[in-house]
Motif scaffolding. Structure first.
Motif, PDB file in Angstrom:
ATOM      1  N   SER A 118       0.823  -1.217   0.000  1.00  0.00           N
ATOM      2  CA  SER A 118       0.000   0.000   0.000  1.00  0.00           C
ATOM      3  C   SER A 118       0.855   1.265   0.000  1.00  0.00           C
ATOM      4  O   SER A 118       0.461   2.281   0.572  1.00  0.00           O
ATOM      5  CB  SER A 118      -0.920   0.024   1.226  1.00  0.00           C
ATOM      6  OG  SER A 118      -1.582  -1.183   1.391  1.00  0.00           O
ATOM      7  N   LYS A 120       3.654   3.839   1.165  1.00  0.00           N
ATOM      8  CA  LYS A 120       4.162   4.130   2.513  1.00  0.00           C
ATOM      9  C   LYS A 120       3.031   4.024   3.538  1.00  0.00           C
ATOM     10  O   LYS A 120       1.854   4.133   3.184  1.00  0.00           O
ATOM     11  CB  LYS A 120       4.756   5.533   2.548  1.00  0.00           C
ATOM     12  CG  LYS A 120       6.071   5.644   1.777  1.00  0.00           C
ATOM     13  CD  LYS A 120       6.856   6.859   2.252  1.00  0.00           C
ATOM     14  CE  LYS A 120       8.285   6.838   1.796  1.00  0.00           C
ATOM     15  NZ  LYS A 120       8.527   7.455   0.515  1.00  0.00           N
ATOM     16  N   HIS A 175       1.618  10.882  -1.958  1.00  0.00           N
ATOM     17  CA  HIS A 175       1.028  10.039  -2.996  1.00  0.00           C
ATOM     18  C   HIS A 175      -0.063  10.806  -3.759  1.00  0.00           C
ATOM     19  O   HIS A 175      -0.857  11.540  -3.165  1.00  0.00           O
ATOM     20  CB  HIS A 175       0.420   8.796  -2.346  1.00  0.00           C
ATOM     21  CG  HIS A 175      -0.197   7.871  -3.330  1.00  0.00           C
ATOM     22  ND1 HIS A 175       0.557   7.105  -4.213  1.00  0.00           N
ATOM     23  CD2 HIS A 175      -1.490   7.599  -3.625  1.00  0.00           C
ATOM     24  CE1 HIS A 175      -0.251   6.398  -4.976  1.00  0.00           C
ATOM     25  NE2 HIS A 175      -1.502   6.682  -4.637  1.00  0.00           N
ATOM     26  N   SER A 214      -0.772  12.255   6.560  1.00  0.00           N
ATOM     27  CA  SER A 214      -1.264  11.919   5.226  1.00  0.00           C
ATOM     28  C   SER A 214      -0.644  10.632   4.684  1.00  0.00           C
ATOM     29  O   SER A 214      -0.975  10.202   3.590  1.00  0.00           O
ATOM     30  CB  SER A 214      -1.015  13.087   4.255  1.00  0.00           C
ATOM     31  OG  SER A 214      -1.810  14.183   4.614  1.00  0.00           O
ATOM     32  N   ARG A 215       0.252  10.000   5.433  1.00  0.00           N
ATOM     33  CA  ARG A 215       0.831   8.715   5.010  1.00  0.00           C
ATOM     34  C   ARG A 215       0.063   7.540   5.599  1.00  0.00           C
ATOM     35  O   ARG A 215       0.422   6.385   5.379  1.00  0.00           O
ATOM     36  CB  ARG A 215       2.291   8.614   5.462  1.00  0.00           C
ATOM     37  CG  ARG A 215       3.218   9.616   4.792  1.00  0.00           C
ATOM     38  CD  ARG A 215       3.402   9.312   3.337  1.00  0.00           C
ATOM     39  NE  ARG A 215       4.403  10.185   2.718  1.00  0.00           N
ATOM     40  CZ  ARG A 215       4.722  10.135   1.436  1.00  0.00           C
ATOM     41  NH1 ARG A 215       4.127   9.286   0.641  1.00  0.00           N
ATOM     42  NH2 ARG A 215       5.619  10.958   0.943  1.00  0.00           N
ATOM     43  N   ASN A 217      -2.561   4.715   5.996  1.00  0.00           N
ATOM     44  CA  ASN A 217      -3.392   3.949   5.074  1.00  0.00           C
ATOM     45  C   ASN A 217      -4.766   3.658   5.665  1.00  0.00           C
ATOM     46  O   ASN A 217      -5.013   3.870   6.859  1.00  0.00           O
ATOM     47  CB  ASN A 217      -2.671   2.651   4.683  1.00  0.00           C
ATOM     48  CG  ASN A 217      -1.522   2.949   3.727  1.00  0.00           C
ATOM     49  OD1 ASN A 217      -1.678   3.750   2.795  1.00  0.00           O
ATOM     50  ND2 ASN A 217      -0.379   2.322   3.951  1.00  0.00           N
ATOM     51  N   HIS A 218      -5.624   3.141   4.780  1.00  0.00           N
ATOM     52  CA  HIS A 218      -7.029   2.890   5.140  1.00  0.00           C
ATOM     53  C   HIS A 218      -7.276   1.441   5.543  1.00  0.00           C
ATOM     54  O   HIS A 218      -6.697   0.524   4.959  1.00  0.00           O
ATOM     55  CB  HIS A 218      -7.916   3.225   3.933  1.00  0.00           C
ATOM     56  CG  HIS A 218      -9.284   2.622   4.035  1.00  0.00           C
ATOM     57  ND1 HIS A 218     -10.351   3.292   4.607  1.00  0.00           N
ATOM     58  CD2 HIS A 218      -9.761   1.401   3.684  1.00  0.00           C
ATOM     59  CE1 HIS A 218     -11.414   2.515   4.583  1.00  0.00           C
ATOM     60  NE2 HIS A 218     -11.092   1.353   4.027  1.00  0.00           N
ATOM     61  N   TYR A 271      -9.558   7.238  -4.181  1.00  0.00           N
ATOM     62  CA  TYR A 271      -8.171   6.981  -3.735  1.00  0.00           C
ATOM     63  C   TYR A 271      -7.431   5.976  -4.603  1.00  0.00           C
ATOM     64  O   TYR A 271      -6.274   5.660  -4.337  1.00  0.00           O
ATOM     65  CB  TYR A 271      -8.168   6.496  -2.278  1.00  0.00           C
ATOM     66  CG  TYR A 271      -8.734   7.526  -1.331  1.00  0.00           C
ATOM     67  CD1 TYR A 271      -7.954   8.597  -0.882  1.00  0.00           C
ATOM     68  CD2 TYR A 271     -10.049   7.446  -0.908  1.00  0.00           C
ATOM     69  CE1 TYR A 271      -8.479   9.553  -0.028  1.00  0.00           C
ATOM     70  CE2 TYR A 271     -10.582   8.401  -0.050  1.00  0.00           C
ATOM     71  CZ  TYR A 271      -9.796   9.453   0.380  1.00  0.00           C
ATOM     72  OH  TYR A 271     -10.311  10.404   1.222  1.00  0.00           O
TER      73      TYR A 271
HETATM   74  C1  SAM Z   1      -3.409   9.260   1.987  1.00  0.00           C
HETATM   75  S1  SAM Z   1      -2.407   8.205   1.026  1.00  0.00           S
HETATM   76  C2  SAM Z   1      -1.765   7.126   2.235  1.00  0.00           C
HETATM   77  C3  SAM Z   1      -0.266   6.993   2.141  1.00  0.00           C
HETATM   78  C4  SAM Z   1       0.243   6.299   0.914  1.00  0.00           C
HETATM   79  N1  SAM Z   1       0.246   4.856   1.096  1.00  0.00           N
HETATM   80  C5  SAM Z   1       1.624   6.770   0.530  1.00  0.00           C
HETATM   81  O1  SAM Z   1       2.427   5.968   0.073  1.00  0.00           O
HETATM   82  O2  SAM Z   1       1.891   7.954   0.676  1.00  0.00           O
HETATM   83  C6  SAM Z   1      -3.658   7.286   0.225  1.00  0.00           C
HETATM   84  C7  SAM Z   1      -3.145   6.258  -0.739  1.00  0.00           C
HETATM   85  O3  SAM Z   1      -2.569   5.143  -0.057  1.00  0.00           O
HETATM   86  C8  SAM Z   1      -2.913   3.932  -0.713  1.00  0.00           C
HETATM   87  N2  SAM Z   1      -3.722   3.116   0.212  1.00  0.00           N
HETATM   88  C9  SAM Z   1      -4.255   3.517   1.377  1.00  0.00           C
HETATM   89  N3  SAM Z   1      -4.884   2.519   1.993  1.00  0.00           N
HETATM   90  C10 SAM Z   1      -4.757   1.441   1.205  1.00  0.00           C
HETATM   91  C11 SAM Z   1      -5.224   0.101   1.289  1.00  0.00           C
HETATM   92  N4  SAM Z   1      -5.938  -0.324   2.320  1.00  0.00           N
HETATM   93  N5  SAM Z   1      -4.908  -0.748   0.275  1.00  0.00           N
HETATM   94  C12 SAM Z   1      -4.181  -0.330  -0.792  1.00  0.00           C
HETATM   95  N6  SAM Z   1      -3.723   0.940  -0.934  1.00  0.00           N
HETATM   96  C13 SAM Z   1      -4.006   1.822   0.051  1.00  0.00           C
HETATM   97  C14 SAM Z   1      -3.708   4.299  -1.945  1.00  0.00           C
HETATM   98  O4  SAM Z   1      -2.814   4.383  -3.020  1.00  0.00           O
HETATM   99  C15 SAM Z   1      -4.239   5.671  -1.600  1.00  0.00           C
HETATM  100  O5  SAM Z   1      -4.476   6.481  -2.719  1.00  0.00           O
END
Ligand code: SAM
Length: 423
Positions: A118, A120, A175, A214-215, A217-218, A271
């Motif tokens: 996912s 960072k 991202h 903001s890093r 994840n969900h 997202y």
């Molecule tokens: C707010 S950013 C979170 C930080 C991001 N992972 C980064 O590398 O900066 C949101 C992005 O993280 C990734 N992401 C967040 N939650 C995820 C999850 N449960 N599964 C896959 N990708 C996820 C998606 O690409 C999304 O658009």
């Protein structure tokens, strides 16, 4: 009242509102753009916002300004916060306010690093109980969520354009879930934006973008929640279930109560990913039960104020039975909706006090404190109850001996329920 608002609306054409761009940075001259009355009426504002806008228009002949400010860094947060806000000329600048001191060390330690699939993510280095502060951060930028209809101004892009080089590059390194969008600035802010409504003294809705928060994840059954602290101008991440050192920190990007179909529609569109978390991977029948439990949690949260307070053994027993059913349902569904947990634990503290059950009153008061803290930042008085339940007015109103063991019997059933346990 409503009729009055419409009348005022009509008056706007005679006395047009103006939206000016005031910029306190030395580089950009401030253009002033009049807002045509028909735009003021058509913009996508909530009724409350429109009412506020129109009411203000009536007062003191104000001119709304899209003002840009730079709030200097403080000890815990060395970077400047760039803010774009709708305000009136008379409104003192945000940077002249004394904000609640920001103590970065009040939060736990964490690191930002690559996850398996996912991008960072944020990983806690400390353990946290529900309600505990995992991260606390001043944003890189705050800008209006609603464009007052003037595409030329595009508040988010305009605000980002005024960021100092250093913070702007931090923002642009985040991202971007929609790399083909015409504005990289806008789509990066959209991917990483968190609610920052209630910028004191400003109209409208705002969002904030953070370097670290903001890093995160969900997950549809997350271990943390986000909260905007408007008085400290910070974003806070608090645990809603126990977090161990090394655990990844997750929040939900959508409402805790959103059903499966809605989550599967919004997350890819907004997202750019399909959620495959433990809840979204449930077989269909269990997924439908999970959706129903989410809906029930909404009812529990909104009906919290209508719960009766037990004062007798019989009513305490009734409250325990009802609350235990809810606890089983919330746990089985992996639901961390803090208002629902606050409501149910509130009932259990009261019942335990009526029965004179000190250990359980303390335990559920701690749950109530954690849940309340995660949404308000404060314990709501529950820490004091946990410290001395025998000092509450409900203490021993019932006869403990009549139902000793009942609480234990009801809780015994819990040990056999599903494992997604927030408490
Ligand atoms: C707010 S950013 C979170 C930080 C991001 N992972 C980064 O590398 O900066 C949101 C992005 O993280 C990734 N992401 C967040 N939650 C995820 C999850 N449960 N599964 C896959 N990708 C996820 C998606 O690409 C999304 O658009």
């Amino acid at each position: 009242m409503r009729r009055g608002v419409f009348r005022i609306n009509g008056g706007i054409s005679a006395r047009p509102l103006t939206l000016a761009v005031h910029d306190d940075s030395p580089t950009a001259p401030p253009p002033t753009v009049p807002i045509p009355a028909h735009l003021v009426q058509q913009v996508a504002l909530s009724r409350a916002e429109k009412t506020s806008l129109v009411t203000r228009a009536q007062q003191d002949n104000p001119a709304f300004t899209l003002r840009f400010e730079h709030i200097p860094g403080v000890d815990g947060s060395p970077h400047t916060v760039t803010v774009g806000l709708y305000t009136t000329e008379e409104q003192p600048p945000l940077c002249s306010r004394s904000w609640i001191p920001f103590d970065r060390n009040a939060a736990g330690r964490y690191e930002i690093r690559e996850t398996e699939c996912s991008g960072k993510g944020m990983f806690s280095l400390d353990s946290h109980a529900p309600g505990s502060l995992v991260a606390c951060e001043r944003p890189l930028v705050i800008s209006p969520t609603v464009d007052l209809g003037l595409a030329a101004l595009n508040p988010t892009e305009s605000t980002i354009a005024r960021m100092p080089t250093e913070t702007r590059s931090l923002l642009l390194a985040l991202h971007n879930s929609d790399p083909t969008a015409p504005s990289v600035e806008f789509s990066t802010a959209r991917t990483n934006g968190f609610d920052a409504t209630n910028v004191p003294g400003c109209i409208g809705q705002y969002h904030a973008v953070f370097d670290d928060i903001s890093r995160i994840n969900h997950c549809c059954s997350p271990n943390a929640v986000y909260r905007w602290n408007s008085e400290a101008l910070t974003g806070e991440i608090r645990a809603v279930r126990p977090i161990a050192p090394g655990d990844e920190v997750f929040i939900s990007y959508v409402s805790h109560c959103a059903p499966y179909e809605q989550r599967q529609e919004v997350l890819p569109r907004r997202y750019g990913f399909k959620c495959t978390c433990v809840i979204c991977s449930l077989p269909r029948t269990e997924r439908l039960a999970n959706d129903a439990a989410r809906q029930e949690a909404v009812v529990m949260s909104s009906a919290a104020a209508c719960r009766f307070t037990p004062t007798t053994t019989a009513s305490a027993v009734h409250a325990i039975k009802a609350a235990m059913r809810e606890v089983r349902m919330l746990r089985g569904a992996g639901m961390v909706e803090p208002y629902a947990w606050a409501a149910v634990s509130h009932s259990l503290v009261e019942a335990a006090c009526v029965l004179g059950d000190k250990a359980r009153a303390e335990r559920w008061a701690r749950v109530a404190a954690g849940a309340t803290r995660s949404v308000t930042g404060a314990d709501g008085g529950w820490d004091a109850v946990a410290a001395a339940p025998e000092r509450t007015e409900l203490w021993m109103l019932g006869q403990r001996s009549e139902c000793s063991g009942l609480f234990g019997w009801l809780e015994g059933g819990l040990e056999r329920t599903a494992v997604l346990l927030p408490v």
